[in-house]
Design an enzyme around this catalytic site. Structure first.
Site, PDB file in Angstrom:
ATOM      1  N   HIS A   4      -7.744   2.168  22.469  1.00 66.02           N
ATOM      2  CA  HIS A   4      -7.458   0.824  21.666  1.00 66.02           C
ATOM      3  C   HIS A   4      -5.685   0.739  22.147  1.00 66.02           C
ATOM      4  O   HIS A   4      -5.025  -0.106  21.389  1.00 66.02           O
ATOM      5  CB  HIS A   4      -7.176   1.315  20.236  1.00 66.02           C
ATOM      6  CG  HIS A   4      -8.835   1.641  20.013  1.00 66.02           C
ATOM      7  ND1 HIS A   4      -9.550   2.727  19.969  1.00 66.02           N
ATOM      8  CD2 HIS A   4      -9.657   0.674  19.459  1.00 66.02           C
ATOM      9  CE1 HIS A   4     -10.584   2.538  19.507  1.00 66.02           C
ATOM     10  NE2 HIS A   4     -10.753   1.413  19.373  1.00 66.02           N
ATOM     11  N   ARG A  24       5.861  -6.780  12.057  1.00 64.25           N
ATOM     12  CA  ARG A  24       6.790  -5.782  11.532  1.00 64.25           C
ATOM     13  C   ARG A  24       7.223  -4.965  12.744  1.00 64.25           C
ATOM     14  O   ARG A  24       8.388  -4.894  12.858  1.00 64.25           O
ATOM     15  CB  ARG A  24       6.541  -5.065  10.459  1.00 64.25           C
ATOM     16  CG  ARG A  24       7.890  -4.246   9.675  1.00 64.25           C
ATOM     17  CD  ARG A  24       7.464  -3.407   8.507  1.00 64.25           C
ATOM     18  NE  ARG A  24       6.718  -4.315   7.532  1.00 64.25           N
ATOM     19  CZ  ARG A  24       5.774  -3.988   6.676  1.00 64.25           C
ATOM     20  NH1 ARG A  24       5.071  -2.434   7.219  1.00 64.25           N
ATOM     21  NH2 ARG A  24       5.177  -4.802   5.973  1.00 64.25           N
ATOM     22  N   ARG A  87       5.681   6.676   9.531  1.00 60.40           N
ATOM     23  CA  ARG A  87       5.073   5.439   8.975  1.00 60.40           C
ATOM     24  C   ARG A  87       6.037   4.590   8.015  1.00 60.40           C
ATOM     25  O   ARG A  87       6.899   5.058   7.150  1.00 60.40           O
ATOM     26  CB  ARG A  87       4.127   5.467   7.991  1.00 60.40           C
ATOM     27  CG  ARG A  87       3.555   4.501   7.086  1.00 60.40           C
ATOM     28  CD  ARG A  87       2.080   4.665   6.653  1.00 60.40           C
ATOM     29  NE  ARG A  87       1.751   4.037   5.435  1.00 60.40           N
ATOM     30  CZ  ARG A  87       1.898   2.639   5.318  1.00 60.40           C
ATOM     31  NH1 ARG A  87       2.050   1.840   6.290  1.00 60.40           N
ATOM     32  NH2 ARG A  87       1.730   1.979   3.989  1.00 60.40           N
ATOM     33  N   GLY A  89       6.013   1.324   5.657  1.00 60.39           N
ATOM     34  CA  GLY A  89       5.199   0.577   5.061  1.00 60.39           C
ATOM     35  C   GLY A  89       5.421   0.064   3.820  1.00 60.39           C
ATOM     36  O   GLY A  89       6.705   0.323   3.176  1.00 60.39           O
ATOM     37  N   ASP A 204       5.392  -4.628  -4.522  1.00 64.60           N
ATOM     38  CA  ASP A 204       4.829  -5.294  -5.609  1.00 64.60           C
ATOM     39  C   ASP A 204       4.708  -4.163  -6.770  1.00 64.60           C
ATOM     40  O   ASP A 204       4.884  -2.889  -6.385  1.00 64.60           O
ATOM     41  CB  ASP A 204       3.412  -5.930  -5.285  1.00 64.60           C
ATOM     42  CG  ASP A 204       2.461  -4.913  -4.782  1.00 64.60           C
ATOM     43  OD1 ASP A 204       1.685  -4.517  -5.411  1.00 64.60           O
ATOM     44  OD2 ASP A 204       2.650  -4.838  -3.396  1.00 64.60           O
TER      45      ASP A 204
END
Length: 235
Positions: A4, A24, A87, A89, A204
């Site tokens: 991949h 991003r 990470r 995020g 959020d």
């Protein structure tokens, strides 16, 4: 090349940032890295390598959810020798004292994914961050004048839960936020003996219903990017 990822041997640095959103990844590379080179476009999951303050750094999109990030993390570690994975995020806040745009450093992750139940024959595994990376990111954030929240997060296997109240049980036990990848990242880091950390921006809020736009999520959450990069150069 792996299945991949289209990079050749040596094109990916030992330290890598992992945003879920490939756009991003593109933003981070073009905004923060010197001389970024795109090494992957397979399935639109963009990956770049450049330098940041003299250190070679890569950034690779992973997609959303445990299965997707597991594909990229497995291949990055196994096929390209990556040693440090951070990470960067977004997450939904689950505590009243956490606000939209706050930084969260994920010390550990609960999950409703069955991936570790399968891996450990029905037993539980506690996925945790690498202390070295956690401390580096915390110290970096504090030096920058930020106030990062440190604690557990919940890695959800489903974005649209049939039980919209399910998150409250996790919040009751002090869980800071919900996202969809960290448990897999930390488990694979433990399996391969490498370092991993998740740095999140609250995009959020499950209590207040406040939220940010997709454009904001893609290009304005720069605090976590700066913390990740400046922590990375200390390794």
């Amino acid at each position: 090349m792996s299945i991949h990822i289209g990079a050749k041997e040596g094109q990916i640095a030992e330290t890598i940032l992992l945003p879920g959103d490939p756009l991003r990844a593109k933003f981070i590379a073009e905004t923060f890295l010197e001389n970024p080179v795109c090494y992957n476009e397979v399935r639109g999951m963009l990956g770049y390598t450049g330098t940041y303050k003299g250190k070679r750094i890569s950034v690779q999109g992973t997609g959303m959810g445990v299965p997707s990030i597991s594909i990229y993390v497995n291949e990055l570690i196994r096929d390209y020798g990556v040693k440090n994975l951070i990470r960067v995020g977004t997450a939904g806040g689950m505590q009243e004292d956490i606000k939209v745009r706050d930084l969260v450093l994920a010390m550990s992750s609960h999950t409703d994914s069955a991936i570790n139940k399968v891996r450990f024959n029905g037993l539980d595994f506690a996925p945790t961050a690498s202390f070295k990376l956690l401390k580096a990111a915390y110290d970096t954030a504090v030096e920058k004048g930020y106030s990062p929240k440190v604690g557990s997060v919940f890695t959800a296997d489903s974005f649209y839960n049939d039980n919209p109240e399910a998150w409250k049980q996790w919040a009751k036990f002090g869980t800071l936020a919900v996202e969809m990848e960290t448990a897999a990242l930390y488990t694979l880091a433990a399996k391969y003996g490498v370092n991993a950390l998740t740095i999140l921006t609250i995009s959020d809020h499950l209590i207040t219903a406040e939220e940010t736009t997709s454009e904001e999520r893609q290009t304005t959450f720069t605090k976590m990017m700066e913390v990740a990069l400046d922590a990375a150069i200390t390794l």
